[in-house]
Design a protein around this motif. Structure first.
Motif, PDB file in Angstrom:
ATOM      1  N   TRP A 132       0.844  -1.207   0.000  1.00 60.96           N
ATOM      2  CA  TRP A 132       0.000   0.000   0.000  1.00 60.96           C
ATOM      3  C   TRP A 132       0.876   1.253   0.000  1.00 60.96           C
ATOM      4  N   GLU A 133       1.956   1.245   0.787  1.00 63.62           N
ATOM      5  CA  GLU A 133       2.856   2.394   0.834  1.00 63.62           C
ATOM      6  C   GLU A 133       3.488   2.641  -0.535  1.00 63.62           C
ATOM      7  N   LEU A 134       3.867   1.559  -1.202  1.00 65.20           N
ATOM      8  CA  LEU A 134       4.473   1.706  -2.536  1.00 65.20           C
ATOM      9  C   LEU A 134       3.465   2.228  -3.540  1.00 65.20           C
ATOM     10  N   THR A 135       2.220   1.819  -3.418  1.00 67.19           N
ATOM     11  CA  THR A 135       1.205   2.191  -4.414  1.00 67.19           C
ATOM     12  C   THR A 135       0.767   3.636  -4.255  1.00 67.19           C
ATOM     13  N   PHE A 136       0.491   4.059  -3.023  1.00 68.40           N
ATOM     14  CA  PHE A 136      -0.121   5.371  -2.832  1.00 68.40           C
ATOM     15  C   PHE A 136       0.859   6.459  -2.373  1.00 68.40           C
ATOM     16  N   ASN A 137       1.826   6.128  -1.524  1.00 71.57           N
ATOM     17  CA  ASN A 137       2.710   7.159  -0.963  1.00 71.57           C
ATOM     18  C   ASN A 137       4.102   7.161  -1.586  1.00 71.57           C
ATOM     19  N   ARG A 138       4.385   6.129  -2.361  1.00 69.99           N
ATOM     20  CA  ARG A 138       5.714   6.002  -2.953  1.00 69.99           C
ATOM     21  C   ARG A 138       6.793   6.040  -1.878  1.00 69.99           C
ATOM     22  N   GLN A 139       6.438   5.582  -0.691  1.00 67.90           N
ATOM     23  CA  GLN A 139       7.371   5.598   0.432  1.00 67.90           C
ATOM     24  C   GLN A 139       8.114   4.269   0.495  1.00 67.90           C
ATOM     25  N   GLN A 140       9.209   4.200  -0.239  1.00 66.26           N
ATOM     26  CA  GLN A 140       9.972   2.955  -0.266  1.00 66.26           C
ATOM     27  C   GLN A 140      10.599   2.629   1.088  1.00 66.26           C
ATOM     28  N   PRO A 141      11.110   3.577   1.820  1.00 65.93           N
ATOM     29  CA  PRO A 141      11.688   3.245   3.143  1.00 65.93           C
ATOM     30  C   PRO A 141      10.644   2.629   4.095  1.00 65.93           C
ATOM     31  N   GLN A 142       9.444   3.242   4.124  1.00 67.58           N
ATOM     32  CA  GLN A 142       8.392   2.708   5.002  1.00 67.58           C
ATOM     33  C   GLN A 142       7.968   1.321   4.548  1.00 67.58           C
ATOM     34  N   ALA A 143       7.878   1.133   3.231  1.00 67.83           N
ATOM     35  CA  ALA A 143       7.510  -0.179   2.712  1.00 67.83           C
ATOM     36  C   ALA A 143       8.556  -1.208   3.091  1.00 67.83           C
ATOM     37  N   GLU A 144       9.847  -0.807   3.030  1.00 64.00           N
ATOM     38  CA  GLU A 144      10.924  -1.736   3.383  1.00 64.00           C
ATOM     39  C   GLU A 144      10.846  -2.137   4.851  1.00 64.00           C
ATOM     40  N   ILE A 145      10.450  -1.163   5.690  1.00 65.71           N
ATOM     41  CA  ILE A 145      10.293  -1.486   7.131  1.00 65.71           C
ATOM     42  C   ILE A 145       9.255  -2.591   7.316  1.00 65.71           C
ATOM     43  N   TYR A 146       8.122  -2.409   6.611  1.00 69.87           N
ATOM     44  CA  TYR A 146       7.058  -3.422   6.712  1.00 69.87           C
ATOM     45  C   TYR A 146       7.559  -4.786   6.214  1.00 69.87           C
ATOM     46  N   PHE A 147       8.281  -4.775   5.051  1.00 68.44           N
ATOM     47  CA  PHE A 147       8.719  -6.051   4.467  1.00 68.44           C
ATOM     48  C   PHE A 147       9.763  -6.741   5.354  1.00 68.44           C
ATOM     49  N   GLN A 148      10.683  -5.933   5.930  1.00 71.91           N
ATOM     50  CA  GLN A 148      11.721  -6.513   6.794  1.00 71.91           C
ATOM     51  C   GLN A 148      11.090  -7.112   8.066  1.00 71.91           C
ATOM     52  N   LYS A 149      10.085  -6.408   8.597  1.00 71.74           N
ATOM     53  CA  LYS A 149       9.401  -6.920   9.779  1.00 71.74           C
ATOM     54  C   LYS A 149       8.659  -8.223   9.459  1.00 71.74           C
ATOM     55  N   ALA A 150       8.056  -8.255   8.280  1.00 70.86           N
ATOM     56  CA  ALA A 150       7.361  -9.469   7.846  1.00 70.86           C
ATOM     57  C   ALA A 150       8.341 -10.617   7.694  1.00 70.86           C
ATOM     58  N   LYS A 151       9.546 -10.316   7.159  1.00 72.54           N
ATOM     59  CA  LYS A 151      10.569 -11.348   6.968  1.00 72.54           C
ATOM     60  C   LYS A 151      11.043 -11.903   8.305  1.00 72.54           C
ATOM     61  N   LEU A 152      11.223 -11.024   9.288  1.00 78.31           N
ATOM     62  CA  LEU A 152      11.653 -11.487  10.615  1.00 78.31           C
ATOM     63  C   LEU A 152      10.595 -12.401  11.262  1.00 78.31           C
ATOM     64  N   LEU A 153       9.332 -12.003  11.132  1.00 79.37           N
ATOM     65  CA  LEU A 153       8.263 -12.831  11.692  1.00 79.37           C
ATOM     66  C   LEU A 153       8.163 -14.178  10.976  1.00 79.37           C
ATOM     67  N   SER A 154       8.308 -14.154   9.657  1.00 78.01           N
ATOM     68  CA  SER A 154       8.135 -15.379   8.865  1.00 78.01           C
ATOM     69  C   SER A 154       9.253 -16.378   9.116  1.00 78.01           C
TER      70      SER A 154
END
Length: 536
Positions: free
Chosen positions: A240-262
């Protein structure tokens, strides 16, 4: 099993949580489900099979149906055919409950059909899968479904129509699924339902609405500590961050957190999915070195995953072999029981036939004996009747003799009197003196004196007609002695002239006496006096 198949399996387990999970009272099924949730499929299969054997031994149709359903859930990931076989067997067992527990039968049927629909969907038999899920919807719509099966059917239809590029139908059923889950407050389903609705809103460029849906999913996943739902929510928020806000850093935070949980999850599909999200992000950032590293990491995970998958398949084959051996032994035992049952049946049939023959012989002999007794009794009754008839004839014969003797005595007396009279007249005639005429007149007159004669008459009349006078006197107390004489002469069937001669009166006097007698006897003009006297 490829990544897409494993992901499909995950979504089935995730969407089936309440409907298929947490078996009500069966401890073995509960343990099996707990093991299955933890990806311990071999252990889960053993628990489910033990539950099936126990239910089969106890002839518990409900638990047998439940165990077969969970065996299907546990098996279809490795073998769609085996999963389908268990599902259809479970469906057959639930059908047996229709008469005794129709509500459980209906719910079980819906769960089986939903599982079969999922298997058909994996086999890309989309029309058949849609038909089955629609059948589930038809059965459960309008009912108070607390297990979530109806919501699962809606969600399946939404996914199936999404495969067929029917966005309107897909949207409609995803909305119905969300409404159903919210109604029943099924927290296990809601995060994924919100993510699906968020994806639909994102496609329509509904920024705020899609964000709120993803956030709801995240909050529910956090509150329920659903790690898998947390990973999917974080990936959805990053996209969602990539689609609407173009906020790559925030999107990366979400993805890294997801990777740690997974990384903590046994199901590596989620780690692969979170790494793929990071790869797509790094490509946008043109950080190809990191892309390469992430791809290598992803390949290693896939290799380990496929290795584990192959090991799991081997274990499943081993379990299937053990199950097959048990089935074979059970089949042998079943055949032995069948032979024993058939032998017992034949022995029982033989005993039954002998019993029937004995009973028939007994009742036949009893009937013959009863008939003989009845015949003997009839003969005795006939003999008794003949004896009675003989006695009656003897009595009648004696009465006839007595009557004839009485008549003979009366006739003898009359002859004696007549002879005496004639002798006396003869003696008088011989004398021929002056007094002869007077003597003859006296003798004749003496014989006209009736008192002594009537006494003798009554004596002999009563001997022949017993109690004749007494019957008349009892019935008609006012009747006179002269009336009795008239009755006696009528009884002798004498004419009026004969009665007048005997009574030494005129015929008219006899008629007058008869008239008076009729009045005393209370006879009408239609009654015959002679017939009445003769009947006394």
């Amino acid at each position: 099993m490829n990544i897409i198949q494993k992901l499909s399996c995950y979504f089935l387990l995730l969407f089936c949580g309440i409907a298929y999970g947490n078996p009500s009272d069966n401890i073995l099924l509960q343990k099996g489900w707990d093991a299955l949730v933890k990806d311990q499929e071999n252990e889960a299969f053993n628990y489910f099979f033990q539950a099936y054997e126990k239910a089969k031994k106890e002839n518990n149709v409900h638990d047998k149906a439940e165990a077969l359903l969970y065996l299907g859930i546990c098996s279809f990931g490795a073998s769609s055919e085996k999963g389908l076989r268990y599902a259809t067997q479970s469906l057959s067992e639930y059908k047996k409950l229709s008469a005794t527990n129709p509500q459980a039968a209906k719910k079980g049927r819906s769960r089986c059909l939903q599982l079969i629909s999922t298997i058909y969907s994996r086999q890309k038999k989309y029309p058949q899968a849609i038909a089955l899920s629609k059948s589930v919807v038809s059965d459960l719509e309008g009912t108070n479904d607390t297990e979530g099966t109806l919501g699962l059917a809606y969600s399946s239809l939404g996914t199936l129509y999404e495969h067929q590029k029917k966005s309107d139908s897909s949207t409609y059923f995803f909305k119905r699924a969300l409404a159903e889950f919210e109604r029943s407050n099924n927290i296990a389903y809601l995060p994924n339902a919100y993510i699906k609705m968020g994806d639909l809103s994102k496609k329509k460029n509904q920024k705020q609405q899609s964000y709120e849906l993803y956030s709801k999913a995240m909050r529910l996943a956090d509150s329920s500590e659903n790690k898998q739902a947390q990973v999917l929510s974080l990936i959805a928020l990053g996209n969602w961050e990539l689609t609407f806000n173009r906020q790559q850093p925030q999107a990366e935070i979400y993805f890294q957190k997801a990777k740690l949980l997974s990384e903590k999850l046994s199901d590596k599909v989620f780690e692969i999915k979170s790494i793929q999200a990071l790869i797509d992000l790094k490509k946008l950032q043109q950080q190809f070195m990191e892309v390469s590293q992430l791809q290598d990491e992803q390949i290693q995970i896939k290799d380990r995953y496929y290795s584990l998958e192959r090991e799991q398949i081997a274990k499943n084959l081993e379990v299937q072999f053990e199950v097959a051996e048990k089935d074979r032994k059970l089949e042998l035992i079943s055949k032995e029981k069948e032979v024993s049952r058939l032998t017992n049946f034949l022995l029982f049939s033989l005993v039954l036939i002998l019993l029937i023959v004995f009973s028939f012989s007994y009742f036949f002999l009893k009937r013959i004996n009863k008939r003989d007794k009845q015949l003997l009794k009839t003969k005795e009754e006939l003999f008794t009747a003949l004896e009675e008839q003989k006695k009656l004839k003897e009595q009648q014969f004696e009465n006839d003799i007595e009557h004839k003797e009485s008549q003979l005595s009366a006739i003898t007396l009359q002859m004696l009197q007549k002879n005496e009279l004639l002798e006396e007249i003869k003696s008088i005639i011989r004398k021929k003196d002056d007094s002869t005429e007077k003597q003859l007149s006296r003798i004749i007159n003496s014989h006209f004196t009736q008192d002594q004669n009537w006494n003798d008459f009554d004596k002999y009349f009563e001997s022949v007609n017993k109690n004749f006078y007494n019957k008349l006197k009892q019935k008609y107390p006012d009747i006179s002695s002269n009336d009795l004489k008239i009755c006696a002469l009528i009884k002798l069937n004498l004419s009026i002239k004969e009665m007048a001669s005997i009574l030494n009166i005129s015929p008219d006097s006899v008629k007058t006496a008869r008239y008076r007698l009729r009045k005393k006897l209370q006879l009408t003009t239609e009654d015959n006096l002679t017939e009445f006297i003769l009947s006394v």
